[in-house]
Design an enzyme around this catalytic site. Structure first.
Site, mmCIF file in Angstrom:
data_model
loop_
_atom_site.group_PDB
_atom_site.id
_atom_site.type_symbol
_atom_site.label_atom_id
_atom_site.label_comp_id
_atom_site.label_asym_id
_atom_site.label_seq_id
_atom_site.Cartn_x
_atom_site.Cartn_y
_atom_site.Cartn_z
ATOM 1 N N GLU A 74 -6.033 -0.426 -16.749
ATOM 2 C CA GLU A 74 -6.746 -0.973 -15.579
ATOM 3 C C GLU A 74 -7.482 0.137 -14.816
ATOM 4 O O GLU A 74 -8.617 -0.044 -14.384
ATOM 5 C CB GLU A 74 -5.781 -1.732 -14.656
ATOM 6 C CG GLU A 74 -6.504 -2.422 -13.508
ATOM 7 C CD GLU A 74 -5.854 -3.703 -13.009
ATOM 8 O OE1 GLU A 74 -4.993 -4.282 -13.697
ATOM 9 O OE2 GLU A 74 -6.236 -4.134 -11.905
ATOM 10 N N HIS A 95 0.831 -1.213 0.000
ATOM 11 C CA HIS A 95 0.000 0.000 0.000
ATOM 12 C C HIS A 95 0.866 1.264 0.000
ATOM 13 O O HIS A 95 0.452 2.309 0.502
ATOM 14 C CB HIS A 95 -0.983 0.004 1.180
ATOM 15 C CG HIS A 95 -2.098 -1.004 1.012
ATOM 16 N ND1 HIS A 95 -3.239 -0.726 0.299
ATOM 17 C CD2 HIS A 95 -2.214 -2.278 1.425
ATOM 18 C CE1 HIS A 95 -4.020 -1.803 0.306
ATOM 19 N NE2 HIS A 95 -3.412 -2.761 0.980
ATOM 20 N N SER A 147 -4.121 -10.093 -13.170
ATOM 21 C CA SER A 147 -4.652 -9.049 -14.068
ATOM 22 C C SER A 147 -3.515 -8.314 -14.781
ATOM 23 O O SER A 147 -3.576 -8.100 -15.987
ATOM 24 C CB SER A 147 -5.555 -8.072 -13.313
ATOM 25 O OG SER A 147 -4.848 -7.374 -12.319
ATOM 26 N N ASP A 205 2.108 -3.619 -9.783
ATOM 27 C CA ASP A 205 1.908 -4.911 -10.439
ATOM 28 C C ASP A 205 2.405 -4.894 -11.880
ATOM 29 O O ASP A 205 3.138 -5.773 -12.318
ATOM 30 C CB ASP A 205 0.418 -5.287 -10.425
ATOM 31 C CG ASP A 205 -0.122 -5.428 -9.023
ATOM 32 O OD1 ASP A 205 0.673 -5.298 -8.068
ATOM 33 O OD2 ASP A 205 -1.340 -5.656 -8.876
#
Ligand code: ADP
Ligand code: MG
Length: 375
Positions: free
Chosen positions: A156, A33, A124, A168
């Site tokens: 995304e 995070h 993803s 990611d």
């Protein structure tokens, strides 16, 4: 017998694919995070991947099959209506190419994946980068990994509608064999942190999937922006832990900021410990990261806590923490190489006694990022 993606392509469509791509999942060792706070992360690409085989079409259609599924995700490259299946990911990538004025072209393909989805291993991003790599190949676009990762982030964020940070896609695109990458999410520079042969990274998938993640994730992001604004800094990356502790921040806002700011420091300390072979210190930092995510950021969950507790009781494990956005899904551990097999086996056996779920343990070396493998 498992068929290769190339063979699957030939069975589905007559003839051969012209581009075959492998695109890995990832695990984040520490720095959670922090990416959307301009901070530091330490992920690596793992031994789980999407393989995609494609061939261009002349009718402007994209037709993609996933695994053995008999229904295709399909759309026209100039179609502005959002498809309502997993096809939204490839469509988002195609849209992002077009938005940047890059050439787009129809293509047909088959993909197979062994990345567990929705569990924090980033299937993803692997899917987005796989499609981007294939489309770049059939349109003769020179591959720029960082540029393409950021394009996929936009796909995304803006097309799929998930407000993810850059971690990611960045690691999926730029992963380096043998090293964790410390990524500075402010300027996208990466520093390799070598994972010596003395230790093994173990992905500890609890077998659970995240539920209502989006609203919680968006709430965390909003609180971080609020905290930065109260502290008078552009982002939490610019705040020190003293500044946070001595500020007027209160309650949840204080706790969230304390996590992000202390986590950034842990990433730097962890990299140093890994480089110097101080495995116990590296492990301790991972445990502190988990505690901070659990208590201050409140993004752990019962399956993840059970997995981390179990891993920490297991001989040879230096440290463990939840990985990815949290709530459910996967944890990650750093283990001594000589004890890793026994540790993996004992965790797999014992976990169902602690939590009602079938775990999946994936020992992994750091792998290279998305790459092209011609058939
Ligand atoms: P994560 O990235 O942590 O795995 P996400 O919810 O961000 O979880 O992404 C999972 C989604 O990505 C799936 O619901 C699906 O829409 C898409 N996806 C990932 N891998 C595949 C695949 N092999 N075939 C089809 N869709 C996939
Ligand atoms: Mg994802």
């Amino acid at each position: 017998m498992t068929l290769s993606v190339h063979e699957l392509f030939s069975r589905r469509f007559d003839g051969d694919a012209t581009s075959v791509v492998r695109s890995p999942g990832r695990v984040n060792l520490i720095g959670e995070h922090t990416d959307y706070n301009d901070g530091f992360v330490s992920p690596m690409a793992i031994d789980r991947q999407i393989d995609l085989a494609v061939r261009p079409r002349d009718d402007g259609q994209v037709v993609l099959y996933s695994g053995e599924s008999t229904t295709a995700a399909s759309f026209a490259v100039d179609d502005l209506a959002r498809v309502d299946s997993w096809g939204v990911y490839p469509q988002g990538v195609v849209r992002a190419f077009a938005d940047d004025g890059l050439a787009v072209r129809g293509f047909e393909g088959v993909l197979v994946s062994d990345i567990p989805g929705g569990s924090g291993l980033s299937s993803s991003a692997a899917l987005e980068l796989a499609v981007a790599r294939a489309l770049a190949d059939i349109t003769d676009l020179e591959w720029d990994a960082v540029d393409m990762a950021l394009r996929c982030v936009r796909a995304e964020n803006e097309w799929v509608g998930v407000a993810c940070g850059v971690m990611d896609q960045m690691i999926c695109a730029t992963g380096v064999e043998g090293s964790v990458s410390r990524i500075d999410c402010r300027d996208y520079s990466t520093t390799p942190v070598v994972v010596a042969d003395d230790v093994v990274v173990m992905v500890l998938h609890t077998g659970t999937k995240r539920g209502l993640l989006d609203s919680e994730y968006n709430a965390r992001r909003a609180t971080c922006i609020e905290a930065a604004s109260q502290l008078g800094v552009g982002s939490l990356r610019d705040a020190s832990i003293d500044q946070v502790e001595n500020s007027a921040l209160e309650g949840v806002t204080l706790a969230r900021a304390r996590h992000v700011v202390s986590e950034n420091q842990r990433v730097l300390d962890w990299g140093e410990a890994m480089e110097q072979g101080r495995w116990a210190d590296a492990g301790r930092l991972m445990v502190q990261s988990h505690e901070s995510l659990r208590d201050d950021y409140e993004v752990s969950g019962p399956a993840l806590d059970a997995m981390v507790d179990l891993a920490l009781e297991t001989p040879g494990v230096y440290g463990a923490r939840l990985t990815g956005a949290g709530f459910a899904g996967a944890a990650v551990a750093l283990a001594d190489a000589s004890a890793a097999d026994d540790a993996a086996q004992s965790i797999a056996q014992e976990f169902p006694n602690r939590y009602d779920s079938e775990p999946l343990i994936i020992p992994s070396r750091p792998r290279a990022g998305t790459s092209l493998t011609k058939p």
